[in-house]
Design a protein around this motif. Structure first.
Motif, PDB file in Angstrom:
ATOM      1  N   GLU A   1      18.083   8.216   2.592  1.00 27.00           N
ATOM      2  CA  GLU A   1      18.719   9.505   2.304  1.00 27.00           C
ATOM      3  C   GLU A   1      17.680  10.549   1.899  1.00 27.00           C
ATOM      4  O   GLU A   1      17.779  11.711   2.290  1.00 27.00           O
ATOM      5  CB  GLU A   1      19.792   9.347   1.225  1.00 27.00           C
ATOM      6  N   SER A  27      16.876  14.065   3.826  1.00 26.89           N
ATOM      7  CA  SER A  27      16.847  15.343   3.103  1.00 26.89           C
ATOM      8  C   SER A  27      15.535  16.081   3.333  1.00 26.89           C
ATOM      9  O   SER A  27      15.523  17.306   3.535  1.00 26.89           O
ATOM     10  CB  SER A  27      17.048  15.118   1.607  1.00 26.89           C
ATOM     11  N   ASN A  61      18.619   2.258   0.802  1.00 26.83           N
ATOM     12  CA  ASN A  61      19.506   3.357   1.187  1.00 26.83           C
ATOM     13  C   ASN A  61      19.044   4.693   0.616  1.00 26.83           C
ATOM     14  O   ASN A  61      19.034   5.711   1.309  1.00 26.83           O
ATOM     15  CB  ASN A  61      20.934   3.079   0.707  1.00 26.83           C
TER      16      ASN A  61
END
Length: 79
Positions: A53, A57, A49
């Protein structure tokens, strides 16, 4: 309280989250743009995860940088 999200996602999970195909996610992993690990005897890919992320970003930062460059191009092209 919602159940915690799993630590690792399959390529299909990531594809669903990003609204792309599994092949596109596989290409991202193979190119190194999205970090993943291979597990099990068949070497199935899993994406943590946190790595997903981080990738998201970086894509936002890249898009912002492109917007800045395009804005600079617009300013300098008028001269």
């Amino acid at each position: 309280m919602p159940p915690p999200s799993p630590r690792f996602l399959t390529l299909a999970d990531v594809a669903e989250i990003l609204n792309v195909t599994v092949r596109q996610v596989y290409a991202l992993v193979r190119s190194g743009d999205l970090r993943g690990i291979q597990i099990g005897g068949r070497g199935q890919w899993r994406i943590e995860n946190d790595q997903l992320e981080d990738y998201i970003s970086r894509q936002y930062a890249r898009a912002e940088a492109n917007d800045i460059v395009e804005a600079d191009d617009d300013v300098t092209s008028d001269h």
